[in-house]
Design a protein around this motif. Structure first.
Motif, mmCIF file in Angstrom:
data_model
loop_
_atom_site.group_PDB
_atom_site.id
_atom_site.type_symbol
_atom_site.label_atom_id
_atom_site.label_comp_id
_atom_site.label_asym_id
_atom_site.label_seq_id
_atom_site.Cartn_x
_atom_site.Cartn_y
_atom_site.Cartn_z
ATOM 1 N N PRO A 139 -0.822 14.152 5.376
ATOM 2 C CA PRO A 139 -0.380 15.044 4.283
ATOM 3 C C PRO A 139 0.598 14.393 3.318
ATOM 4 O O PRO A 139 0.743 14.864 2.182
ATOM 5 N N ASN A 140 1.277 13.310 3.741
ATOM 6 C CA ASN A 140 2.278 12.678 2.871
ATOM 7 C C ASN A 140 1.825 11.329 2.310
ATOM 8 O O ASN A 140 2.605 10.648 1.658
ATOM 9 N N LEU A 141 0.596 10.952 2.551
ATOM 10 C CA LEU A 141 0.105 9.665 2.068
ATOM 11 C C LEU A 141 -0.226 9.772 0.580
ATOM 12 O O LEU A 141 -1.122 10.522 0.186
ATOM 13 N N ALA A 142 0.509 9.002 -0.246
ATOM 14 C CA ALA A 142 0.304 9.072 -1.691
ATOM 15 C C ALA A 142 -0.600 7.957 -2.192
ATOM 16 O O ALA A 142 -1.251 8.111 -3.235
ATOM 17 N N SER A 143 -0.637 6.829 -1.487
ATOM 18 C CA SER A 143 -1.465 5.716 -1.945
ATOM 19 C C SER A 143 -1.811 4.826 -0.759
ATOM 20 O O SER A 143 -1.126 4.834 0.272
ATOM 21 N N LEU A 144 -2.861 4.059 -0.926
ATOM 22 C CA LEU A 144 -3.260 3.090 0.086
ATOM 23 C C LEU A 144 -2.649 1.738 -0.264
ATOM 24 O O LEU A 144 -2.428 1.429 -1.432
ATOM 25 N N PRO A 145 -2.359 0.917 0.737
ATOM 26 C CA PRO A 145 -1.727 -0.373 0.449
ATOM 27 C C PRO A 145 -2.646 -1.278 -0.368
ATOM 28 O O PRO A 145 -3.870 -1.247 -0.224
ATOM 29 N N GLU A 146 -2.041 -2.094 -1.236
ATOM 30 C CA GLU A 146 -2.810 -3.012 -2.065
ATOM 31 C C GLU A 146 -3.512 -4.071 -1.211
ATOM 32 O O GLU A 146 -4.511 -4.656 -1.628
ATOM 33 N N GLY A 147 -2.982 -4.290 -0.005
ATOM 34 C CA GLY A 147 -3.609 -5.267 0.880
ATOM 35 C C GLY A 147 -5.013 -4.893 1.288
ATOM 36 O O GLY A 147 -5.743 -5.711 1.860
ATOM 37 N N LEU A 148 -5.405 -3.651 0.977
ATOM 38 C CA LEU A 148 -6.752 -3.208 1.326
ATOM 39 C C LEU A 148 -7.813 -4.093 0.676
ATOM 40 O O LEU A 148 -8.909 -4.267 1.217
ATOM 41 N N ARG A 149 -7.492 -4.685 -0.458
ATOM 42 C CA ARG A 149 -8.458 -5.515 -1.169
ATOM 43 C C ARG A 149 -8.832 -6.776 -0.390
ATOM 44 O O ARG A 149 -9.848 -7.407 -0.671
ATOM 45 N N CYS A 150 -8.017 -7.141 0.580
ATOM 46 C CA CYS A 150 -8.244 -8.380 1.327
ATOM 47 C C CYS A 150 -9.154 -8.181 2.543
ATOM 48 O O CYS A 150 -9.451 -9.152 3.253
ATOM 49 N N LEU A 151 -9.586 -6.955 2.798
ATOM 50 C CA LEU A 151 -10.424 -6.682 3.970
ATOM 51 C C LEU A 151 -11.865 -7.060 3.648
ATOM 52 O O LEU A 151 -12.726 -6.201 3.413
ATOM 53 N N ILE A 152 -12.147 -8.332 3.678
ATOM 54 C CA ILE A 152 -13.445 -8.824 3.224
ATOM 55 C C ILE A 152 -14.582 -8.472 4.181
ATOM 56 O O ILE A 152 -15.754 -8.566 3.806
ATOM 57 N N SER A 153 -14.268 -8.073 5.406
ATOM 58 C CA SER A 153 -15.308 -7.727 6.383
ATOM 59 C C SER A 153 -15.513 -6.227 6.504
ATOM 60 O O SER A 153 -16.354 -5.778 7.311
ATOM 61 N N LEU A 154 -14.763 -5.429 5.750
ATOM 62 C CA LEU A 154 -14.837 -3.974 5.882
ATOM 63 C C LEU A 154 -16.210 -3.459 5.471
ATOM 64 O O LEU A 154 -16.696 -3.748 4.378
ATOM 65 N N GLN A 155 -16.837 -2.673 6.376
ATOM 66 C CA GLN A 155 -18.155 -2.105 6.113
ATOM 67 C C GLN A 155 -18.136 -0.586 6.021
ATOM 68 O O GLN A 155 -18.985 0.002 5.357
ATOM 69 N N ASP A 156 -17.179 0.051 6.698
ATOM 70 C CA ASP A 156 -17.160 1.512 6.765
ATOM 71 C C ASP A 156 -15.733 1.986 6.510
ATOM 72 O O ASP A 156 -14.810 1.626 7.245
ATOM 73 N N LEU A 157 -15.534 2.793 5.473
ATOM 74 C CA LEU A 157 -14.215 3.319 5.118
ATOM 75 C C LEU A 157 -14.311 4.835 5.010
ATOM 76 O O LEU A 157 -15.116 5.356 4.234
ATOM 77 N N LYS A 158 -13.493 5.523 5.784
ATOM 78 C CA LYS A 158 -13.454 6.983 5.763
ATOM 79 C C LYS A 158 -12.027 7.437 5.509
ATOM 80 O O LYS A 158 -11.094 7.009 6.192
ATOM 81 N N ILE A 159 -11.859 8.335 4.521
ATOM 82 C CA ILE A 159 -10.548 8.879 4.151
ATOM 83 C C ILE A 159 -10.683 10.398 4.156
ATOM 84 O O ILE A 159 -11.373 10.961 3.294
ATOM 85 N N PHE A 160 -10.039 11.078 5.114
ATOM 86 C CA PHE A 160 -10.164 12.525 5.262
ATOM 87 C C PHE A 160 -8.781 13.183 5.171
ATOM 88 O O PHE A 160 -7.799 12.676 5.722
ATOM 89 N N ASP A 161 -8.734 14.324 4.495
ATOM 90 C CA ASP A 161 -7.577 15.224 4.532
ATOM 91 C C ASP A 161 -6.274 14.507 4.152
ATOM 92 O O ASP A 161 -5.320 14.469 4.936
ATOM 93 N N CYS A 162 -6.237 13.962 2.967
ATOM 94 C CA CYS A 162 -5.023 13.329 2.418
ATOM 95 C C CYS A 162 -4.722 14.028 1.090
ATOM 96 O O CYS A 162 -5.109 13.530 0.004
ATOM 97 N N PRO A 163 -4.064 15.189 1.114
ATOM 98 C CA PRO A 163 -3.933 16.020 -0.105
ATOM 99 C C PRO A 163 -3.097 15.378 -1.211
ATOM 100 O O PRO A 163 -3.263 15.719 -2.378
#
Length: 984
Positions: A877-901
């Motif tokens: 409920p208090n997450l305002a942004s995702l870290p910029e380091g997310l761009r470095c996840l070169i192997s990421l295949q599945d991303l799910k973001i639920f219930d972050c108002p």
């Protein structure tokens, strides 16, 4: 990657049994056998990961530490064989072949066996590989194949002569038998050979010769036991075997052209206690398909048999294992359509026509999802049909469907022997089925609304198998079931509402399977129901048996004592469940009297010592029966709801016990009533003694589960025995749930998986010993805190934290778990931050964080997780942004973001996630737009947006401002309502 999978060289290899089965079918059916060779096979493999190689000798690069980056597989690469098999498999699957589930190296296609069809297949393979056509099969892996009107003859004549030539015995005098009868070899007689490498190489070649020589397999088996300490006596036996080969170099096996395809297995007479060194028995098996030998093997038994009868049973089990565990039946089933011609068929939705004249067996491989579906008209003409494995109705359809369906079957297929009517939501069995007098097998399983069977079913006098498993509403069996004289298998698994078994069942002496035997709760009703005396008459029961409603009345004890051994003679039972009724306690004297009766009843229910699994439910005796010590073959033991039990009988001596489960033993304080001596050397010395092979403390236990034992304090009543008897030598899985007072446990040096719920960490050994554990999986639920000692589990690969309401932070040492691949953190309401050490988990592949409302951000170090393929975030409920380091996840295949108002945007750097295949966003009402880089993700195949009104408006097809960013994605789903389910 070095340290992880560098040494993995696994590649599928064809089983020689499969090769012999295939050749025996070809001999019987007259199939054409062609042989192909792929030039430079390993060079065809494709690499799907980065591999570097040192520079070849003689080549000098311009720089210093230069290496080669491989674009293709090559010989010498450890993964070359696996890469080649993957490439070859894809080529065959694309050509219409099917990969066998019994042996993955076998591929088959039902398209004909003539020369024209084979030529088409050759041309398809030539388009992928450089092939050499070797023509008809004549020589394969050192096996010579000769064809005649009698069949295929397999031999290794050239290979045998090469062995004789290399051994210098090509001119030796032949003998007529390979080994002296009753010869006993050991590792003490004779002098050690000076050149043991020659002996090992020679025996290794003889092992390969047994592919077509079952006559020498026993001799070679004995000689192969002395590879490490070969002596002159062993060399003499080898020389005699070579003299025997000199007289029979062309001996082999004949795969007959006349074959009835009947699979037969013979277990050879076991030679009881034949090994003078270990006193273990030697046994073997021989398997034939019709008249063609396809499998054989001798083997020394794993344990010492106490009698010749026990050795014979082990021999029989070994032969059965070859048929079942080695999936030989599955292999034969996959080839059955080609062998049986048009006698068997599988009907799918697209089947419209087939030859009905010879059709005997039919099965369906789809579910009925429409009331308009009917049996094919052409199938109704197959009046000689013997087997009908029916379709399954989709749940929720009209329950009247089965009536017309059964009426069609009964009126058209009156000669059926086998009928399956499972999952048709039958409420009452239609009367039309009583005309099927020839029926032998009737499957009514998975019909949850069927409460009763009609009494007319007993008129099916030829019925041998009646499957009622998972008919959860079934309340009673036919009153006259005793009239079904030929009934062999009555399967009642998961029929938990079943009333007492009708009286007279004891006359069904042919009965082999009775999964559930329900006694009467009320003595006034016992006149109409079967008692334990009738169960005692069923001498040949096997498999699993559950006895429910065991009572505590004196009349039941009298019945048991009068009838003698109810279970002791049932030597073929594998699993036994004894389920007692509850006791109403009015006063302590009554409880003591009832407990004494229950103990006597349990004494009278002694099973045969061959029992493998024992389950006791709600046994209220203060102690257990004295026959527990006789269950020397028990493998799985489960005790549930035995409230009056304060300790268990001695179990540590049971040699084969692999799984022990203790559930809801509220008064259990110590598992063992014996004492244990405290070793002053401490935990370190105990850990070293744990590896001693001489230990007898639970020598085979692999899984231990302690569930809801609130008063359990430790293993022993007093710590007073030697340390050498206080460690589990084989324990790999330990689960402790709701045992808050448990403070001590024997050590477990080989533990692989630990599950802890509502329990204390106090039973864990010291940090030094903890660092020696090989623990790979740790799952914790509802614990107060996570100790820093967790950082010592350096081999951990899976870590799951669930429902820890008081957990404020994770230990900083979590960054030391560098081999961690799976991390889940869920339902931790007080968790305020994650340690930066998470960034050190460079091998992490799955990260899930959910229901942690105080977490306001993710650590920036998350960008270091280069191996991360799945990231799931929920309920922040208090997450305002995702870290910029997310761009470095070169192997990421599945991303799910639920219930972050409060989440207002996604990082622009998401355009760097070149491996992303699936993106799911749900319940993020303030998320206004998608990042621009999303349009560059060509690998993205699926986008789901649920209950994100602003984002959904911008992503409308054709008109939305963000539509151009996602138009290239094949699967897009946008919904303003909440998703029906979350894939968490």
């Amino acid at each position: 990657m070095e340290g992880i999978d560098y040494h993995e060289t696994f590649s599928l290899v064809a089983k020689l049994t499969t090769v012999r089965v295939l050749l025996s079918l070809a001999a019987a059916k007259g199939w054409c056998l062609q042989q192909l060779d792929v030039n430079n096979a390993f060079l065809h493999g494709d690499l799907h990961e980065e591999v570097y190689m040192q520079l070849p000798p003689g080549y000098h690069g311009k720089g210093g530490n230069m290496v080669c980056h491989l674009n293709k597989s090559l010989y010498g690469l450890k993964q070359a064989s696996r890469c080649w098999f993957a490439k070859f498999s894809k080529a065959l699957l694309d050509a219409g072949f099917t990969q066998s589930k019994a042996d993955y190296s076998l591929f088959y296609r039902h398209k004909g066996t003539d020369a024209a069809t084979i030529s088409i297949i050759k041309n398809l393979l030539r388009q992928r590989f450089h092939l050499k056509d070797l023509g008809d099969l004549k020589y394969f892996l050192g096996i010579e194949v000769s064809r005649s009107s009698k069949g295929l003859y397999l031999s290794q004549r050239k290979y045998a002569l090469d062995i004789l030539k290399d051994s210098g015995l090509i001119g030796a005098r032949p003998t007529f038998f390979p080994m002296e009868q009753n010869l006993k070899l050991n590792n003490e007689d004779g002098e050690l050979l000076h050149n043991r490498e020659t002996y090992r190489r020679l025996v290794g070649r003889l092992i390969y010769l047994t592919i077509t020589r079952p006559d020498i397999v026993h001799t070679v088996h004995i000689l192969s036991q002395f590879m490490q300490s070969s002596r002159t006596t062993h060399k003499d036996v080898v020389d005699r075997l070579l003299h025997y080969l000199k007289g029979t170099p062309g001996q082999g096996i004949l795969l007959s052209s006349s074959n009835n395809f009947q699979l037969r297995a013979y277990d050879c007479d076991s030679n009881w206690a034949s090994c003078p060194m270990t006193r273990r028995s030697t046994t073997g098996y021989f398997v034939l398909l019709g008249e063609s030998p396809i499998s054989w093997k001798p083997k020394k038994q794993d344990t010492v048999s106490r009698s010749s009868a026990e050795a014979e049973y082990r021999a029989m089990a070994m032969a059965t294992c070859e048929l079942q565990c080695c999936k030989m039946h599955d292999l034969m089933n996959e080839l059955a359509v080609k062998v049986a011609g048009e006698g068997s068929t599988i009907i799918d939705r697209n089947t419209t026509d087939f030859d009905t004249k010879r059709l005997l067996h039919v099965s369906f491989d789809f579910h009925v999802d429409s009331l308009e579906w009917k049996i094919l008209t052409s199938l109704l003409e197959s009046h000689k049909l013997r087997t009908f494995l029916s379709v399954s109705q989709m749940w929720g359809w009209e329950k009247s469907f089965h009536k017309s369906f059964c009426a069609t079957i009964a009126s058209n297929f009156k000669s059926l022997r086998m009928l399956s009517l499972n999952r048709l939501e039958i409420t009452k069995l239609p009367k039309c089925l009583r005309k099927m007098k020839h029926l032998r097998y009737l499957d009514l399983s998975d019909n949850p609304y069927m409460k009763r069977l009609p009494n007319w079913i007993v008129k099916l006098q030829n019925l041998e198998t009646l499957d009622l498993s998972r008919c959860i509403s079934l309340v009673e069996l036919p009153r006259d079931i005793k009239k079904m004289k030929n009934l062999r298998h009555l399967i009642l698994q998961y029929c938990d509402n079943l009333a007492p078994i009708p009286r007279g069942l004891g006359v069904l002496t042919c009965l082999r399977t009775l999964s559930k035997f329900v006694l009467s709760k009320n003595s006034s009703m016992s006149k109409d129901s079967a008692g334990l005396s009738e169960l005692g008459k069923l001498k040949d029961l096997r498999g699993k048996l559950e006895i429910r409603n065991l009572g505590y009345k004196k009349d039941m004890v009298s019945e048991l004592n009068y009838d003698g051994a109810v279970l002791k003679e049932k030597r073929h039972l594998y699993s036994l469940t004894l389920h007692w009724m509850g006791i109403e306690r009015e006063n302590s004297d009554a409880v003591e009297e009832e407990s004494d009766v229950i103990i006597k009843s349990m004494e009278a229910l002694q099973p045969h010592p061959s029992l493998k699994e024992l389950i006791l439910k709600y046994y209220m005796g203060a102690r257990f029966a004295s026959w527990f010590h006789s269950l020397t073959n028990i493998v799985n033991l489960i005790l549930i709801g035995c409230d009056r039990c304060q300790h268990l009988p001695p179990l540590d001596h049971l040699p084969f016990l692999k799984s022990l489960e203790l559930c809801w033993l509220r008064n259990l304080e110590h598992i063992s009533a014996e004492d244990k001596v405290k070793d002053f050397a401490g935990d370190e010395m105990m850990m070293m003694s744990a590896a001693s092979p001489s230990t007898t403390f639970f020598p085979s236990l692999e899984s231990l589960r302690l569930i809801h034992c609130p008063n359990l304090k430790g293993w022993w009543r007093n710590e007073t025995a030697s340390a050498s008897a206080s460690s589990f030598p084989c324990l790999s899985t330990l689960s402790i749930r709701s045992c808050p007072n448990l403070t001590s446990m024997p050590l477990y040096p080989h533990l692989d998986k630990l599950m802890l719920e509502r329990s204390s960490w106090k039973f864990l050994p010291s940090s030094f010993v903890l660092s020696k554990l090989k623990l790979k999986s740790l799952r914790i639920w509802s614990v107060e805190d996570i100790e820093e000692r967790i950082a010592n589990l350096t081999l951990l690969q899976e870590f799951i934290i669930y429902n820890c309401p008081n957990l404020v932070s994770l230990p900083e040492g979590i960054g030391n778990l560098t081999l961690l691949q799976h991390l889940e953190i869920s339902d931790c309401p007080k968790l305020a931050s994650l340690p930066e050490g998470i960034g050190n988990l460079t091998l992490l592949q799955h990260l899930e964080i959910s229901d942690c409302p105080k977490l306001a951000s993710l650590p920036e170090g998350i960008g270091n997780l280069k191996s991360l393929s799945n990231l799931r975030i929920r309920c922040f409920p208090n997450l305002a942004s995702l870290p910029e380091g997310l761009r470095c996840l070169i192997s990421l295949q599945d991303l799910k973001i639920f219930d972050c108002p409060k989440l207002a945007s996604l990082p622009e750097g998401m355009g760097n996630l070149k491996s992303l295949k699936s993106l799911w966003i749900s319940d993020c009402p303030n998320l206004a737009s998608l990042p621009e880089g999303l349009r560059c993700l060509s690998s993205l195949k699926s986008l789901n947006i649920w209950k994100c009104p602003m984002l959904a408006q911008r992503c409308q097809k054709g008109t939305g401002e963000d539509w151009s960013k996602i138009a290239h994605i094949p699967d897009i789903r946008i919904n303003l309502e909440a998703a029906e389910f979350y894939d968490f």
